[in-house]
Design an enzyme around this catalytic site. Structure first.
Site, PDB file in Angstrom:
ATOM      1  CB  THR A  20      12.101  -6.554  11.947  1.00  0.00           C
ATOM      2  OG1 THR A  20      10.909  -7.063  11.035  1.00  0.00           O
ATOM      3  CG2 THR A  20      12.236  -5.268  12.046  1.00  0.00           C
ATOM      4  N   GLY A  48       9.808  -6.547   8.376  1.00  0.00           N
ATOM      5  CA  GLY A  48      10.636  -5.218   8.092  1.00  0.00           C
ATOM      6  C   GLY A  48      10.173  -4.771   6.907  1.00  0.00           C
ATOM      7  CE  LYS A  49       6.229   0.618   5.540  1.00  0.00           C
ATOM      8  NZ  LYS A  49       5.275  -0.218   5.492  1.00  0.00           N
ATOM      9  N   GLY A  50      11.652  -2.767   4.768  1.00  0.00           N
ATOM     10  CA  GLY A  50      12.508  -2.622   3.750  1.00  0.00           C
ATOM     11  C   GLY A  50      12.685  -3.906   3.202  1.00  0.00           C
ATOM     12  CD  GLU A 149       9.341  -0.793   9.835  1.00  0.00           C
ATOM     13  OE1 GLU A 149       8.156  -0.900   9.955  1.00  0.00           O
ATOM     14  OE2 GLU A 149      10.123  -1.633   9.015  1.00  0.00           O
ATOM     15  CB  ALA A 258       3.532  -7.260   4.636  1.00  0.00           C
ATOM     16  CB  ALA A 259      -1.654  -4.603   2.695  1.00  0.00           C
ATOM     17  N   GLY A 260       0.800  -2.783   2.713  1.00  0.00           N
ATOM     18  CA  GLY A 260       1.633  -1.546   1.890  1.00  0.00           C
ATOM     19  C   GLY A 260       2.923  -1.749   1.243  1.00  0.00           C
ATOM     20  CG  ASP A 261       5.708  -3.283   3.818  1.00  0.00           C
ATOM     21  OD1 ASP A 261       6.114  -2.131   3.565  1.00  0.00           O
ATOM     22  OD2 ASP A 261       5.735  -3.967   4.726  1.00  0.00           O
TER      23      ASP A 261
END
Length: 328
Positions: A20, A48-50, A149, A258-261
């Protein structure tokens, strides 16, 4: 769990997920319904998570391959240039006849956020593209990172295909949604936060004890390792025969986007590099901690040297080893 031996072929991570353009606004607090606030800053960046997880894996030193879709609009050049600039391989990213996905992120002064994602091009990612990517990338990666997502059916297909290909499969179940219960035996590691764990398991995760209960829910259904992340409290790893509690790195949060990413990307890269799961988790937690100290999505993702410096600064036994083991 499959594991890459140190010193083997160059470690690789395949990420199947979203891309994204992130429009982030910052304000002292989030507005009430119907209220207009004056903000303090705005940013436009790759997200974007990816994409974020692929960037994090690349920053961690892995060969990072992203499988996803972008549109044919102005945002596509922004995100593709961002990905290649970070060293992500975009050979398996496809252009589709739609707009590039967009995420609108609002961040308050405490670093908390809310996010609205409009998938657009991400909705076009299909099983055929995933299968073609796995054929093209065969032998170049040992870890698969997935999220939610993109269409859930595509993520489920990627998980099954990745498991069949012998990859270590990680699922970051965000944004959380009900999933086919038959998917869990194909997942090596699931990494929900408190909210995601509650949505998926029905268990209210409010502390380490309830996190352990939620972790057992996943393991009872076939997941090899369930890692429940608890933000500033740390994380709880549950396997079929052990529970390990990991302390958090103390930092001041500016923006939790984005911490989780960062966590997922560094975890995948560390596992691909042959680290033990416990060592990989500590590295991933350091990456996640650094991310919340900076604004934005991809711009906040830390370098490998920054992560190693934080680990070195907290090299006491209490921070490098789990807080507690519980054998069952």
């Amino acid at each position: 769990m499959k594991q890459t031996e140190p010193g083997s072929a160059a470690p690789g991570v395949i990420v199947v997920g979203s891309i994204t353009a992130d429009i982030t606004t910052f304000s002292e607090r989030l507005p009430e319904p119907g209220e207009t606030l004056l903000g303090t800053a705005v940013t436009l960046a790759l997200g974007g998570k990816g994409a974020n997880q692929a960037v994090a894996a690349a920053l961690a030193g892995a060969n990072s391959f992203l499988v996803g879709c972008v549109g044919t609009d102005l945002f596509s050049s922004l995100v593709l240039t961002g990905l290649t600039g970070y060293g992500v391989d975009i050979t398996e990213v496809r252009d589709v006849n739609d707009s590039t996905g967009v995420a609108h992120i609002r961040v308050d002064a405490s670093g908390e956020n809310d996010i609205v994602i409009v998938p657009m091009a991400n909705s076009h990612l299909g099983a055929e593209q995933v299968d073609a990517a796995f054929v093209s990338l065969a032998g170049r990666a040992s870890v698969l990172l997935t999220q939610l997502e993109v269409p859930a059916s595509v993520t489920m297909h990627a998980i099954r295909a990745g498991s069949a290909a012998g990859l270590t499969v990680l699922l970051d179940p965000a944004p959380a949604t009900a999933l086919d219960p038959g998917i869990w035996p194909f997942v090596d590691i699931v990494t929900p936060n408190e909210t995601e764990a509650r949505i998926l398991t029905g268990i209210a995760v409010v502390d380490e004890t309830s996190a352990e209960e939620a972790g057992r829910w996943f393991c009872d259904r076939g997941v090899r390792s369930a890692l429940i992340t608890l933000a500033s409290v740390g994380a709880v790893l549950v396997t079929t025969d052990d529970v390990v509690r990991f302390p958090a790195f103390p930092v001041t949060a500016v923006d939790t986007t984005a911490a989780g990413d960062a966590f997922a990307g560094y975890l995948g890269a560390a596992l691909a590099d042959g680290l033990s799961l416990a060592d990989a988790i500590r590295r991933a937690m350091a990456a996640g901690a650094l991310t919340v100290t900076r604004r934005g999505a991809s711009p906040s993702l830390p370098s490998r040297s920054d992560v190693e410096e934080l680990l070195a600064d907290h090299s006491s036994a209490s921070s490098l080893t789990p807080l507690q083991h519980s054998h069952n």
